[in-house]
Design a protein around this motif. Sequence first.
Motif, PDB file in Angstrom:
ATOM      1  N   PHE B 457       0.884  -1.162   0.000  1.00  0.00           N
ATOM      2  CA  PHE B 457       0.000   0.000   0.000  1.00  0.00           C
ATOM      3  C   PHE B 457       0.927   1.218   0.000  1.00  0.00           C
ATOM      4  CE2 PHE B 457      -2.407  -3.494   1.517  1.00  0.00           C
ATOM      5  CZ  PHE B 457      -3.739  -3.239   1.286  1.00  0.00           C
ATOM      6  N   VAL B 458       1.305   1.633  -1.169  1.00  0.00           N
ATOM      7  CA  VAL B 458       2.358   2.642  -1.298  1.00  0.00           C
ATOM      8  C   VAL B 458       1.999   3.908  -0.517  1.00  0.00           C
ATOM      9  CG1 VAL B 458       3.745   4.004  -2.904  1.00  0.00           C
ATOM     10  CG2 VAL B 458       2.933   1.727  -3.572  1.00  0.00           C
ATOM     11  N   ILE B 460       0.978   4.299   2.439  1.00  0.00           N
ATOM     12  CA  ILE B 460       0.008   4.211   3.532  1.00  0.00           C
ATOM     13  C   ILE B 460       0.755   3.646   4.731  1.00  0.00           C
ATOM     14  CG2 ILE B 460      -2.167   3.197   4.316  1.00  0.00           C
ATOM     15  CD1 ILE B 460      -3.132   3.289   1.448  1.00  0.00           C
ATOM     16  N   GLU B 461       1.080   4.530   5.654  1.00  0.00           N
ATOM     17  CA  GLU B 461       2.034   4.210   6.714  1.00  0.00           C
ATOM     18  C   GLU B 461       1.583   3.033   7.568  1.00  0.00           C
ATOM     19  OE1 GLU B 461       2.460   7.168   9.683  1.00  0.00           O
ATOM     20  OE2 GLU B 461       4.525   6.638  10.144  1.00  0.00           O
ATOM     21  N   GLN B 462       0.246   2.955   7.793  1.00  0.00           N
ATOM     22  CA  GLN B 462      -0.262   1.895   8.677  1.00  0.00           C
ATOM     23  C   GLN B 462       0.012   0.504   8.113  1.00  0.00           C
ATOM     24  OE1 GLN B 462      -1.951   4.617   7.506  1.00  0.00           O
ATOM     25  NE2 GLN B 462      -3.804   4.959   8.707  1.00  0.00           N
ATOM     26  N   LYS B 463       0.164   0.413   6.813  1.00  0.00           N
ATOM     27  CA  LYS B 463       0.427  -0.887   6.204  1.00  0.00           C
ATOM     28  C   LYS B 463       1.924  -1.020   5.974  1.00  0.00           C
ATOM     29  CE  LYS B 463      -2.923  -3.334   4.939  1.00  0.00           C
ATOM     30  NZ  LYS B 463      -3.576  -4.386   5.779  1.00  0.00           N
ATOM     31  N   TRP B 600      -6.825 -20.595  -0.176  1.00  0.00           N
ATOM     32  CA  TRP B 600      -7.824 -21.489   0.396  1.00  0.00           C
ATOM     33  C   TRP B 600      -8.464 -22.276  -0.745  1.00  0.00           C
ATOM     34  CZ3 TRP B 600      -7.494 -21.360   5.465  1.00  0.00           C
ATOM     35  CH2 TRP B 600      -7.360 -20.161   6.179  1.00  0.00           C
ATOM     36  N   ASN B 643      -3.169 -17.635   5.509  1.00  0.00           N
ATOM     37  CA  ASN B 643      -1.904 -17.186   6.097  1.00  0.00           C
ATOM     38  C   ASN B 643      -1.613 -15.714   5.815  1.00  0.00           C
ATOM     39  OD1 ASN B 643      -0.628 -19.547   7.454  1.00  0.00           O
ATOM     40  ND2 ASN B 643      -1.028 -20.458   5.449  1.00  0.00           N
ATOM     41  N   PRO B 645      -2.525 -12.861   8.061  1.00  0.00           N
ATOM     42  CA  PRO B 645      -3.177 -12.350   9.272  1.00  0.00           C
ATOM     43  C   PRO B 645      -3.394 -10.844   9.268  1.00  0.00           C
ATOM     44  CG  PRO B 645      -0.905 -12.987   9.723  1.00  0.00           C
ATOM     45  CD  PRO B 645      -1.219 -13.476   8.351  1.00  0.00           C
ATOM     46  N   GLU B 646      -2.642 -10.124   8.472  1.00  0.00           N
ATOM     47  CA  GLU B 646      -2.797  -8.665   8.455  1.00  0.00           C
ATOM     48  C   GLU B 646      -3.771  -8.211   7.368  1.00  0.00           C
ATOM     49  OE1 GLU B 646      -0.598  -6.452  10.368  1.00  0.00           O
ATOM     50  OE2 GLU B 646      -0.062  -8.290  11.457  1.00  0.00           O
ATOM     51  N   PHE B 647      -4.390  -9.128   6.700  1.00  0.00           N
ATOM     52  CA  PHE B 647      -5.272  -8.780   5.587  1.00  0.00           C
ATOM     53  C   PHE B 647      -4.550  -7.895   4.564  1.00  0.00           C
ATOM     54  CE2 PHE B 647      -8.044  -9.869   9.084  1.00  0.00           C
ATOM     55  CZ  PHE B 647      -9.022 -10.647   8.483  1.00  0.00           C
ATOM     56  N   ASN B 648      -3.352  -8.321   4.221  1.00  0.00           N
ATOM     57  CA  ASN B 648      -2.593  -7.568   3.227  1.00  0.00           C
ATOM     58  C   ASN B 648      -2.980  -7.942   1.806  1.00  0.00           C
ATOM     59  OD1 ASN B 648      -1.189  -6.135   5.148  1.00  0.00           O
ATOM     60  ND2 ASN B 648       0.463  -7.631   5.279  1.00  0.00           N
ATOM     61  N   LEU B 649      -3.625  -9.090   1.663  1.00  0.00           N
ATOM     62  CA  LEU B 649      -3.990  -9.568   0.323  1.00  0.00           C
ATOM     63  C   LEU B 649      -5.475  -9.385   0.060  1.00  0.00           C
ATOM     64  CD1 LEU B 649      -1.920 -12.888   0.333  1.00  0.00           C
ATOM     65  CD2 LEU B 649      -1.295 -10.697  -0.709  1.00  0.00           C
ATOM     66  N   ARG B 650      -5.799  -9.151  -1.187  1.00  0.00           N
ATOM     67  CA  ARG B 650      -7.203  -9.076  -1.581  1.00  0.00           C
ATOM     68  C   ARG B 650      -7.789 -10.483  -1.623  1.00  0.00           C
ATOM     69  NH1 ARG B 650      -4.533  -6.193  -5.641  1.00  0.00           N
ATOM     70  NH2 ARG B 650      -5.001  -7.901  -7.074  1.00  0.00           N
ATOM     71  N   ARG B 651      -9.033 -10.618  -1.210  1.00  0.00           N
ATOM     72  CA  ARG B 651      -9.666 -11.942  -1.190  1.00  0.00           C
ATOM     73  C   ARG B 651     -10.218 -12.272  -2.568  1.00  0.00           C
ATOM     74  NH1 ARG B 651      -6.678 -11.586   3.067  1.00  0.00           N
ATOM     75  NH2 ARG B 651      -7.415 -12.760   4.877  1.00  0.00           N
TER      76      ARG B 651
END
Lengths: 749, 749
Positions: B457-458, B460-463, B600, B643, B645-651
């Motif tokens: 997330f270019v 976006i500091e939180q990510k 999954w 795998n 846990p931070e929801f960094n990937l799109r579902r």
Amino acid sequence: MKKKKTIIYLMCLIYLTLSVSASSLQAQEHPKLILTKAGVEKIRAELGKVPLFDASLAQLKKEVDAEIALDIDTPVPKDYSGGYTHTRHKKNWIVLQNAGLLFQILEDEKYAIYVRDMLLQYAELYPTLPAHPKTRSYARGKLFWQCLNDSNWLVYVSQAYDCIYDWLSKKERKNLEKNLFRPFADWISVKNPQFYNRVHNHSTWGNAAVGMIGLVMGDDELVDRALYGLKDAPLNTGEKDDDGGFIYAEDGKAGFLANLDEPFSPDGYYTEGPYYQRYAMYPFLIFAEGLENVKPELKIFEYKNGVLLKAVHALLNLSDADGEFFPLNDGQKGMSIYTSSLVSAVDIAYHYGGNNPQLLSIAQEQGKVLLDDSGLAVAMGIRDGLAVPFEKKSINLSDGSMGEQGGVGILRYGNEDLTLVFKYAAQGLSHGHYDKLSYSFFEKGDEVLQDYGLSRFVNIEQKGGGNYLKENKTWAKQTIAHNTLVQNKTSHFKGIYETASKHHSELYFFDASKSEVQVVSAKESNAYPGTEMHRTMALIKEDGFEKPFLLDILKVTSDSIHQYDLPFYFMGQVIQTNFEYKAPETVEPLGNTFGYQHLWTEGVGNASGENTKFSWMNKRRFYTLTTTTTAADEIRFVRIGANDPEFNLRRDAGLLLQRKDVQHTTFVSVIESHGSYSPVSEFAVNSKSSIAAVKILHDDDRYTAIEIASIDGGKHLFILSNSDAAKTSKHKLNINGNDYSWSGPHYFN
Amino acid sequence: MKKKKTIIYLMCLIYLTLSVSASSLQAQEHPKLILTKAGVEKIRAELGKVPLFDASLAQLKKEVDAEIALDIDTPVPKDYSGGYTHTRHKKNWIVLQNAGLLFQILEDEKYAIYVRDMLLQYAELYPTLPAHPKTRSYARGKLFWQCLNDSNWLVYVSQAYDCIYDWLSKKERKNLEKNLFRPFADWISVKNPQFYNRVHNHSTWGNAAVGMIGLVMGDDELVDRALYGLKDAPLNTGEKDDDGGFIYAEDGKAGFLANLDEPFSPDGYYTEGPYYQRYAMYPFLIFAEGLENVKPELKIFEYKNGVLLKAVHALLNLSDADGEFFPLNDGQKGMSIYTSSLVSAVDIAYHYGGNNPQLLSIAQEQGKVLLDDSGLAVAMGIRDGLAVPFEKKSINLSDGSMGEQGGVGILRYGNEDLTLVFKYAAQGLSHGHYDKLSYSFFEKGDEVLQDYGLSRFVNIEQKGGGNYLKENKTWAKQTIAHNTLVQNKTSHFKGIYETASKHHSELYFFDASKSEVQVVSAKESNAYPGTEMHRTMALIKEDGFEKPFLLDILKVTSDSIHQYDLPFYFMGQVIQTNFEYKAPETVEPLGNTFGYQHLWTEGVGNASGENTKFSWMNKRRFYTLTTTTTAADEIRFVRIGANDPEFNLRRDAGLLLQRKDVQHTTFVSVIESHGSYSPVSEFAVNSKSSIAAVKILHDDDRYTAIEIASIDGGKHLFILSNSDAAKTSKHKLNINGNDYSWSGPHYFN
């Protein structure tokens, strides 16, 4: 058969006094239903002078000419929605209606010939048809799998018949009426009372269909049957339709006027919700237009204090900034004010409702008008520069025929920058969801916290014939599918339609008088017997915040101990949390029933402190939820899609707050919209919450006081009077040594 | 320190012969870098006469005036991307650059004062700064956490300095150059050779920064350092940067010209991919513009056959119908031709590249121009009505400095109605993905089958501080994240960068000469040693099909038995399958490594026959995959997100075809786009596949023949010559008793 005919005959006699005289109907020349003789002459005189009308006409002509170039096809019915025969007959009714209009306006006989030829084919086919071979419907049609679609057909085709009526020979008319129209009208009414004789959008179509062909044919019996229903149909038998709604009412009310009386509130809200209101608007308004033209003495547009015109206004207000209807109850997302039934609604409301110039701007966006007197009036108004913007404001719409069964409150800020849709309505008949005191939240036309809507792919045959999917019952209607409270993992009213239909929430108060602090508040005490839920939602614009925030106070009092689940169906991607959670190695459904079987748990943890914070990003904007919690509260990331082998559900996410083993509790949440992100400039602006803390300073039977502290040091206090909503009541409360006094149900500073 | 200075001094002597004389630089008046004395006079003369230029100027003035109204802030650096100090210094460079322009154009001293005052603050701050306190970068800057951002700063600020150079006192200039610019240029070059002396987009920024301030200051040493790099930097040491790329090249090539030589192919394709090409375009072109102005004798725009201008053309062609860049390798979706570096690129390419009028239409859509000679030229061209539409056509772009390392083939039909992006390129340096012979497929600007892009997330500091997330390595770069073949659940080259960097795929042929049958074909034999993959993709428009379909022939020959996995990352919702599958009760990750740990399984079944069919809907359109299978093939519905846990990937979803225990095999798939759905009209049009069957009629070393039978009875035959791609070769093949003969690598009828 004979017996039924006799009954019909007797009904005729009985209701003759209520009818206009047959001669008055017969005397008028055609067209008279939607187009009128005088209206057509005016239209012809204005051709080439009214741009939007000319454009609509040209577009229609192009479409119809393309169809006329093909062979006429009236196939033997066999398919569900989306299948060929279904789609073809649906297309036919559109082409017939439009060809009729073109014949009248352009005076080109080729259109009359086309209509006649197709109608004659239908008159040959129809008598040979049994009930439609697909058996899924509680009321099978003949051309279509359900009477509903047959009724659609007749509503449109009676207009086509009206347009060529005078042009046809008497023999042709006789053939059509005997072999097609009369038996057609009978099939959808006397032969299917379980379809026709209800207070329900299906019946409205049926009523309008029978009434419109009656008006054209000059058949008073049919017109009366349309207005007042069948008189010998059964009362409530407990039978239900395909959607689970009761077929027969307790009081036997039926017919077009009953369908205006019952489902519409005095504010024009239709109890099934906007998606079905939109669907019903066409037969309501087009039949009303026909009645106004043929039977002006009925004053149909003044009926129930002008409820038909109020309904158009209500419906336009039940849409987001993109004009898409809020998907309350069973609603397919994406349906909007640009649909053809809203073109009719807007044009007719303009012409018969006092020429409100705001409606012209909507017609302008719709980009087309009806090819009749009302459409001409709209197009001329636009041409003459009369249009002014349609302003959607905060609005409270009551539900129930007398406005006494709860309602829907809509709070809007700015130019629909933020919109809260708060539902405290009645069940909404068979299309209702079990979601008392639920809400959805929009920023412009984008959902921030969504209402799932229905589970159906309307007219996409591959998905369950285009009909309701079983997940509509197992998921979409269940309470957990909505942004509202679930007790003990059980839906409101245990998901029992019979129980739910008896109750509604109660408005506590609605106050949108100050745009900076707008509040709607309602109570629900029947969804979970022994438990009262009191939910208050406020849209507040304050210093220290870029945009208004949404304050949500959900106070629960109960006679015993329960588990309370409160979901937030956020749209978009997780940005940050202030709590620890674990993502499970394997993922399991959250429960077995009431919709829980459709939720996966993707993460689970406990609240870390007094405030749980969660930020997400959607459509290039940031959002933060700050909610009061205790360390015992469980927080779950859930995702829709478990036990959904056909992929009928969208894999959308939610955050679920679970509070176990409590009796009374108050959930207080603030939802902020803030900042933006551009993948083009790659700037993230104001990506963090402006809230330092949300605290419950006071909470008892009489008052609840919430403090919202912002990062810049500002402190804001919201006090709610829990038991007295009178505007004039005076209140006093001491909180931590400070005295606060105010009038009315809430205080904010 | 002393030793380094001596070395620099020696370098100066050595390269003096290559440099233009110091006097020529000194002699010019300022501005001379991007604005020129003559150019500014012309601009002033045209003010008020060139709408787009005036609008761009007004917009800029508004932004700069708003910033000037605030206090100047040059905070002590402490944050990563997205944090306050990072964002502030980034804003400062923009305001400085723009204030400089405004001073020159509007001749209003307040802008010069603002630039001077801020620069003086920086001159005070800079000498006190250690390396940035955040330690994550392999090359820490001083104002920012990485030298890259410091270089960005200097590229912009040298333009500001140029604009007020003559206006400043000699003493002020001396102060700025001694305390700010010279040590700044040294920090990002001699002090950080691991950053500066590479062939890499980072170094390009470094080179341009040093060169531009050198041009302004008249410092030949800096200009030479920019053009030719550091001469005493280490050769390949095996060290890697934060992204896993090698720091030092084998051959020690470095500097601006080496960065033009190496990563650009003769077609202008930049080996890292369009997202990074876009990023690098600004320093490449703006420094080139400066060189052209100050050192025209270098003829920089003619360098390597005009590769800079070709690069602009290539980059514009590497975008979808909405102008968004194809997310090849590490690419953030949404980045588009509307980004500011493309405004520069388009304006400069127009002005210095022969006034191509197609570029004017892009500038028009961008809605702004550079406030310099090139921007003025563009705005005047638009004003004078010279713009013509930019036509994107099918194009084959070679990769590698000599065009010898594979490439990217783009097949387009119609007005970008359908676009195939086929990647058979080199690794793409440290931002490359392990996805040989992968593709993505677009309908207009919408992804039909997606390339996942990067996991980041270019800004976006939180990510993760706005930087690359670990899922970029564990998911986004892995082969299984792409629409290409995986052998034995292991990524190409086992995901080893060192190995992957040595290889590239080979073009077999590219033929877009007939719009109805366009073909690109390539081979890869190094990704899995002992296995050759030969993939041929054709975009074919035929009778019986509403739109062109995509034919995909993937022929695999191997020296041993393997498992082959072929994913289809479809976008949208499942509509129908022709195979049975089971949705598991609980959901588990598909593997432990190479990206499989992030998938999954939502459904698993076996192919039901010779053709497996799968339909889905996206953005209101229908799509169908028809692929040849055997009953042993396993088919899985997968979803990204395990795998994580931070929801960094799109579902997002995928369909995975798994073929086990085979040695040679050929996958043949057809992807159709068909029909549409409108939630407003609720019509589903042409929602079903037009394909009756896809058959492999013949398949050996020499030929593969595919028959595509359509529902309407049509049969189409595609024959591929597998071992001879020569255009002129003649072929003959007997299939089921019929003789086919043709010339060139493929036959279609």
